[in-house]
Motif scaffolding. Structure first.
Motif, mmCIF file in Angstrom:
data_model
loop_
_atom_site.group_PDB
_atom_site.id
_atom_site.type_symbol
_atom_site.label_atom_id
_atom_site.label_comp_id
_atom_site.label_asym_id
_atom_site.label_seq_id
_atom_site.Cartn_x
_atom_site.Cartn_y
_atom_site.Cartn_z
ATOM 1 N N PHE A 79 3.323 11.617 -1.310
ATOM 2 C CA PHE A 79 3.705 11.940 -2.675
ATOM 3 C C PHE A 79 5.080 11.366 -2.999
ATOM 4 O O PHE A 79 5.220 10.451 -3.794
ATOM 5 C CB PHE A 79 3.672 13.454 -2.882
ATOM 6 C CG PHE A 79 4.146 13.872 -4.240
ATOM 7 C CD1 PHE A 79 3.427 13.513 -5.377
ATOM 8 C CD2 PHE A 79 5.315 14.602 -4.384
ATOM 9 C CE1 PHE A 79 3.874 13.884 -6.643
ATOM 10 C CE2 PHE A 79 5.760 14.972 -5.656
ATOM 11 C CZ PHE A 79 5.041 14.613 -6.773
ATOM 12 N N PHE A 80 6.120 11.897 -2.362
ATOM 13 C CA PHE A 80 7.465 11.392 -2.619
ATOM 14 C C PHE A 80 7.946 10.540 -1.447
ATOM 15 O O PHE A 80 8.584 9.517 -1.633
ATOM 16 C CB PHE A 80 8.425 12.551 -2.858
ATOM 17 C CG PHE A 80 9.818 12.110 -3.212
ATOM 18 C CD1 PHE A 80 10.108 11.660 -4.496
ATOM 19 C CD2 PHE A 80 10.834 12.130 -2.266
ATOM 20 C CE1 PHE A 80 11.385 11.237 -4.829
ATOM 21 C CE2 PHE A 80 12.115 11.705 -2.599
ATOM 22 C CZ PHE A 80 12.383 11.265 -3.885
ATOM 23 N N PHE A 81 7.578 10.993 -0.259
ATOM 24 C CA PHE A 81 8.030 10.268 0.924
ATOM 25 C C PHE A 81 6.974 9.264 1.377
ATOM 26 O O PHE A 81 5.786 9.449 1.119
ATOM 27 C CB PHE A 81 8.376 11.242 2.050
ATOM 28 C CG PHE A 81 9.634 11.996 1.786
ATOM 29 C CD1 PHE A 81 10.859 11.356 1.870
ATOM 30 C CD2 PHE A 81 9.605 13.328 1.413
ATOM 31 C CE1 PHE A 81 12.033 12.035 1.603
ATOM 32 C CE2 PHE A 81 10.780 14.009 1.140
ATOM 33 C CZ PHE A 81 11.994 13.359 1.237
ATOM 34 N N THR A 82 7.433 8.222 2.052
ATOM 35 C CA THR A 82 6.503 7.212 2.552
ATOM 36 C C THR A 82 5.819 7.743 3.809
ATOM 37 O O THR A 82 6.397 8.509 4.564
ATOM 38 C CB THR A 82 7.259 5.929 2.920
ATOM 39 O OG1 THR A 82 8.387 6.296 3.699
ATOM 40 C CG2 THR A 82 7.730 5.193 1.693
ATOM 41 N N SER A 136 0.802 -1.220 0.000
ATOM 42 C CA SER A 136 0.000 0.000 0.000
ATOM 43 C C SER A 136 0.835 1.270 0.000
ATOM 44 O O SER A 136 0.291 2.365 -0.060
ATOM 45 C CB SER A 136 -0.918 0.000 1.225
ATOM 46 O OG SER A 136 -0.115 -0.024 2.396
ATOM 47 N N TYR A 137 2.168 1.143 0.052
ATOM 48 C CA TYR A 137 2.991 2.344 0.230
ATOM 49 C C TYR A 137 2.802 3.348 -0.907
ATOM 50 O O TYR A 137 2.998 4.540 -0.737
ATOM 51 C CB TYR A 137 4.470 1.962 0.351
ATOM 52 C CG TYR A 137 5.114 1.567 -0.950
ATOM 53 C CD1 TYR A 137 5.858 2.495 -1.678
ATOM 54 C CD2 TYR A 137 4.963 0.297 -1.476
ATOM 55 C CE1 TYR A 137 6.438 2.150 -2.884
ATOM 56 C CE2 TYR A 137 5.536 -0.049 -2.672
ATOM 57 C CZ TYR A 137 6.274 0.875 -3.380
ATOM 58 O OH TYR A 137 6.837 0.531 -4.577
ATOM 59 N N LYS A 138 2.418 2.829 -2.085
ATOM 60 C CA LYS A 138 2.295 3.717 -3.246
ATOM 61 C C LYS A 138 1.127 4.689 -3.090
ATOM 62 O O LYS A 138 1.152 5.791 -3.621
ATOM 63 C CB LYS A 138 2.063 2.892 -4.510
ATOM 64 C CG LYS A 138 3.303 2.209 -5.011
ATOM 65 C CD LYS A 138 3.113 1.799 -6.462
ATOM 66 C CE LYS A 138 4.209 0.860 -6.894
ATOM 67 N NZ LYS A 138 3.986 -0.508 -6.418
ATOM 68 N N PHE A 188 17.850 10.897 3.653
ATOM 69 C CA PHE A 188 16.386 10.935 3.627
ATOM 70 C C PHE A 188 15.828 10.162 2.441
ATOM 71 O O PHE A 188 14.798 9.502 2.546
ATOM 72 C CB PHE A 188 15.893 12.389 3.610
ATOM 73 C CG PHE A 188 15.953 13.018 4.973
ATOM 74 C CD1 PHE A 188 14.958 12.747 5.902
ATOM 75 C CD2 PHE A 188 17.008 13.825 5.343
ATOM 76 C CE1 PHE A 188 15.016 13.290 7.176
ATOM 77 C CE2 PHE A 188 17.077 14.373 6.606
ATOM 78 C CZ PHE A 188 16.078 14.111 7.523
ATOM 79 N N TYR A 189 16.533 10.212 1.328
ATOM 80 C CA TYR A 189 16.071 9.491 0.140
ATOM 81 C C TYR A 189 15.995 7.988 0.426
ATOM 82 O O TYR A 189 14.987 7.344 0.173
ATOM 83 C CB TYR A 189 17.018 9.760 -1.030
ATOM 84 C CG TYR A 189 16.662 9.008 -2.292
ATOM 85 C CD1 TYR A 189 15.600 9.416 -3.089
ATOM 86 C CD2 TYR A 189 17.377 7.872 -2.689
ATOM 87 C CE1 TYR A 189 15.269 8.727 -4.245
ATOM 88 C CE2 TYR A 189 17.045 7.180 -3.835
ATOM 89 C CZ TYR A 189 15.991 7.618 -4.615
ATOM 90 O OH TYR A 189 15.656 6.921 -5.749
ATOM 91 N N LEU A 190 17.073 7.460 0.998
ATOM 92 C CA LEU A 190 17.104 6.008 1.225
ATOM 93 C C LEU A 190 16.157 5.595 2.343
ATOM 94 O O LEU A 190 15.541 4.545 2.295
ATOM 95 C CB LEU A 190 18.524 5.554 1.554
ATOM 96 C CG LEU A 190 19.514 5.544 0.387
ATOM 97 C CD1 LEU A 190 20.886 5.146 0.870
ATOM 98 C CD2 LEU A 190 19.054 4.621 -0.727
#
Lengths: 530, 369
Positions: free
Chosen positions: A389-392, A383-385, B224-226
């Motif tokens: 938006f960019f971050f989980t 479900s993470y998608k 932060f990206y990883l």
């Protein structure tokens, strides 16, 4: 002569001249799992012995101890009447014992002859010509056909198996163990193999075939030894055995488990599978023209010897398996009755169709979960998608992990502890908990209770029944017939990739399902629908 | 027990994987190992060179922290190594064996140098932006080539990325010959020494300030990206098991290509920093083996960019310290390399004791027989 070094006792000499190998009171455990318990078997010179049993009955483990891969926890092994200690495959070879494994152990880029000498410590330089001559000699003696100079990657599966057998014979084996030798062969190739085995018997060699195919047992072997759940059941002469008597020995008496089984409430077709066929990664037709319907509000059991297409069947529905043209899997939307074709869709496309399909795969840590991640991160695998938006976003997954942990009583030091460190039962709870939490309309489980203790197993049965009552179409792939018979409304039996029959869970018997599993019916259901 | 019939003998030593280890224990092991390494090195220094080990260690320390200039050189070298390590982290986390950082650095460095040579009439800020972008693109493309082959034909990325290094080295040789200055020197020489066009400007009087600042910023971004981005999550899943990734509906090929683009791009950026921010020239040794050293950095830090700062510090400290003791005590450089080698060996070895435990055969089982 080899045994002198190891020989400590002389007991067993009274077993008589005819016994080639005798295994006495063998016990082997892996952690808390007992693979073999107090098993004793004898193999005579010049006979073919079938070792029969369901999956997990400990056949292969027992033979692995004879071929030096495992060492028994207790018990003793006698070869030609002398007690021996087999610590490695090399020890086994020195005693004249060779095993042909289900998965071939060959070097692809080498020729047949090169594979045969691989690992042999002969003095002087390797003379391939001499080896090839000896190989040809063995071939003509027993009726093999193989070109010693052919590269393994050019060989068919049957040729590779032949090569494995020659490899063992070249090393002077008198006792050959074949692990499920016919699983990968066509009927013609099987016929050829049996001829070879018979001519080896004539030569005085002892052959043990590990198998679960009853008709082959009856055709080729002299005696049959049956194991069940790691224990010795008995040995019978093949001429006195029938398919029914062997099935009864294999599956045992029905044990009552008291699993609840509510009546299906208003079942409607949910997944309709038609003419489903596929070829697996080994290039074998894993599913052959399967057709059935799974209804809402019922648990459809799938029984079969392992590797008979169960994995491919579930993965086809989940969109993870390429299918052959002509296959069809139609999903019917419960609200609208709209029909959607699932063939050719990826898991992502299936979920974007609005279909909530849950799948508990057999390989929990290799497919269903990410072993190095904690519960929280595993909760958002599918479900993470959809969040952020960019971050989980970990808020909802964390809450869900908390909920699963409490409701299913998952024992874990923290939600961040990598799930691979949890015990098998807890890993399964995490996986099942996540899959159920997405309120599925179809729930597929593969060996959901494998390796779990009794209490956890009942928790899982209860969860499945709850889903069933909610109107979910539950597909339960299982190996324990007692469970299948008590939990499932209908039991679909697969045999060698074909649909061999569908039994009514409330009416059928263990023997009936057992026979369907081991005995392919010609002109069964699948053919009628053509 | 019924076990006593068995004639099997348990081996004297057995190695078993640890389930888990508390963080303080792990760091305790690391610290103990570092001290042990220093002690052993002390003996070796004493017996081979007759020098006082303490003086040698002090000299190493001075070599790194003796003057402000040295401190900045340390920081600059750290920044370079850290930058490459940051580039490799996403690839290795995905279990994609990118050992082609050397080539990707050179690709970025070549692009940078080309811009400096051919576009030196542009305003400096514009030139720098163009250099920055082209170096990133060049590195990314260099990383992309093996990845496409991996995704389409399942070629072995380890060999492919490694071979791409040699292609990059040959290309660099060609351009060095083309840009040779002065004629016959077989080097490119300092590019734009008078105008300083395309040189990263000094800030607070420090030529290396921007190098350090850019890499620090990158460290934070990569962290932060990883750790928190969806893409970083996908990288972890693919690295753990492609089957799980497919099951979760992740497009594995897309993730692999995207991640390698990032990995190559950051390595290309390292090339930019090396040429524009440090040496102002290009040669076949611009990467200088740092692309391989960075692999150690990435793995020792378990892909954690913040921990990487510490590891790059240790490695760079040892490296620069070795040079210093060689000149201070008139040692040949091999001796100082032996010392850094021993210390690195111990640090790497400590990971073994953190991941595994050693079980001795217990007396009890011997008695049974």
């Amino acid at each position: 002569m080899f045994a002198d070094v190891y020989n400590k006792t002389t007991e067993g000499t009274d077993l008589g001249e005819k016994i080639a190998v005798s295994m006495r009171n063998i016990t082997k455990t892996f952690g808390s799992v007992v693979a073999n318990k107090d098993v004793s078997i004898d193999i005579r010179h010049g006979e073919i012995l079938s070792l029969l049993g369901e999956n997990g009955s400990g056949k292969t483990t027992l033979m692995n101890m004879l071929s030096g891969i495992y060492y028994p926890d207790s018990g003793s092994i006698f070869v030609d009447g002398k007690e021996v200690s087999i610590k490695s495959p090399k020890d086994a070879y020195n005693l004249g014992i060779g095993m042909i494994h289900q998965h071939f152990k060959l070097v692809d880029v080498f020729t047949a002859a090169e594979n045969i000498v691989l690992g042999l410590k002969e003095k002087g330089s390797i003379n391939i010509k001499r080896i090839a001559e000896k190989v040809n000699e063995i071939c003509s003696k027993y009726g093999f056909e193989i070109d010693p100079y052919e590269k393994v990657y050019n060989m068919s599966v049957s040729q590779k198996q032949t090569l494995e057998i020659i490899k063992v014979l070249y090393r002077g084996a008198n006792i050959l163990i074949l692990d499920e030798p016919t699983a990968v062969l066509t009927p013609q190739e099987t016929e050829k193999l049996f001829d070879v085995i018979r001519s080896m018997r004539k030569d005085g060699k002892s052959i043990i075939i590990i198998t679960h195919k009853l008709h082959e047992v009856l055709r080729v072997s002299d005696r049959v030894t049956v194991l069940r759940k790691g224990e010795y059941v008995g040995t019978v002469d093949t001429k006195d055995a029938t398919e029914l008597s062997l099935t009864e020995m294999m599956v045992g008496k029905k044990i009552s488990l008291d699993i609840e089984r509510p009546e299906p409430d208003d079942p409607k077709p949910r997944i309709k599978v038609d003419n489903l066929s596929c070829i697996n990664s080994a290039g074998i037709k894993a599913l052959d023209n399967i057709s059935f319907t799974a209804y809402s509000g019922e648990i459809l059991g799938i029984a079969g010897i392992s590797g008979c297409g169960q994995k491919e069947l579930l993965e086809s529905i989940a969109g993870l398996q390429k299918t052959l043209p002509g296959s069809s899997i139609v999903y019917t939307e419960p609200e609208t009755g709209e029909e959607k074709q699932l063939i050719g869709k990826t898991p992502k496309q299936i979920s974007s169709l609005g279909i909530s399909l849950s799948f508990v795969p057999e390989d929990r840590l290799g497919m269903g979960l990410v072993g190095s991640m904690g519960m929280t991160d595993n909760m958002m695998l599918k479900s993470y998608k959809n969040e952020g938006f960019f971050f989980t976003q970990r808020k909802k997954p964390r809450a869900l992990a908390e909920k699963v942990k409490d409701e299913l009583e998952v024992v874990t030091p923290s939600l961040q502890t990598p799930v691979r460190r949890l015990s098998g039962g807890n890993v399964q709870k995490v996986l099942v908990g996540r899959e159920i939490s997405s309120s599925p309309t179809v729930l597929m489980t593969a060996y959901a209770v494998r390796g779990l203790d009794i209490n956890t197993s009942y928790t899982i049965y209860h969860l499945l029944n709850e889903q069933k009552k909610k109107g979910v179409a539950v597909i339960y792939v299982g190996e324990d017939l007692d469970v299948l018979l008590e939990l499932c409304d209908r039991i679909l039996v697969l045999c060698e990739g074909k649909l061999n029959g569908i039994a009514e869970g409330r009416k059928t018997t263990k023997e009936e399902v057992g026979l369907l599993m081991t005995n392919l019916q010609n002109g069964g259901d699948t053919d009628e629908q053509k | 027990m019924s076990k006593n019939k068995s004639s099997v003998k348990e081996p004297l030593l057995r190695i078993a994987k640890r389930d888990s280890i508390e963080a303080y224990k792990a760091w305790g092991i690391r610290a103990a190992v570092l001290i042990a390494a220093l002690i052993i090195c002390g003996f070796i220094i004493f017996f081979i060179t007759d020098l006082n080990p303490f003086k040698v260690y002090i000299s190493m320390f001075k070599g790194n922290f003796g003057t402000t200039r040295r401190i900045w050189q340390l920081l600059r070298d750290m920044a370079m190594l850290l930058c490459i390590g940051l580039g490799l982290a996403p690839a290795f986390k995905m279990r994609f064996w990118n050992i082609g950082a050397e080539g990707q650095i050179l690709a970025g460095g070549l692009a940078t140098a080309a811009c400096m040579i051919y576009l030196n009439s542009l305003p400096n800020y514009l030139l720098l932006i163009i250099m920055f972008v082209t170096s990133i693109i060049a590195g990314a493309l260099w990383g992309l080539i093996p990845t496409i082959f991996k995704a389409k034909f399942n070629t072995n990325e380890t060999l492919f990325t490694l071979m791409m290094n040699y292609v990059a080295i040959q290309l660099t040789s060609y351009f060095v010959a083309l840009w040779e200055n002065p004629y016959g020197s077989n080097t490119v020489g300092i590019i734009n020494p008078a105008t300083k066009a395309g040189w990263l400007p000094s800030v607070f009087g420090q030529q290396s300030f921007l190098n350090v600042a850019i890499v620090l910023l990158l460290t934070v971004i990569m962290y932060f990206y990883l750790k928190y981005s969806k893409q970083g999550y996908e990288i972890s899943v693919v690295g753990e098991s492609e089957n799980t990734a497919r099951y979760a509906g992740i497009n594995v090929k897309k993730v692999i290509i995207r991640t390698m683009l990032i990995s190559g791009a950051v390595c290309g950026l390292a090339g930019f920093l090396a040429v524009s921010g440090a040496s102002h020239t290009i040669s076949t040794s611009t990467a200088g083996g740092k692309g391989f050293t960075a692999i150690i950095v990435t793995w020792l830090a378990k892909f954690n960019p913040v921990v990487m700062i510490l590891i790059t510090f240790i490695i760079t400290f040892l490296d620069r310290g070795a040079v210093q003791i060689a000149s201070d005590f008139n040692l040949n450089e091999y001796v100082s390399n032996i010392i850094t080698g021993i210390i690195l060996f111990f640090i790497l070895g400590s990971e073994f004791f953190i991941n595994y435990k050693i079980i001795f055969r217990s007396k009890k089982q011997e008695v049974i027989k």
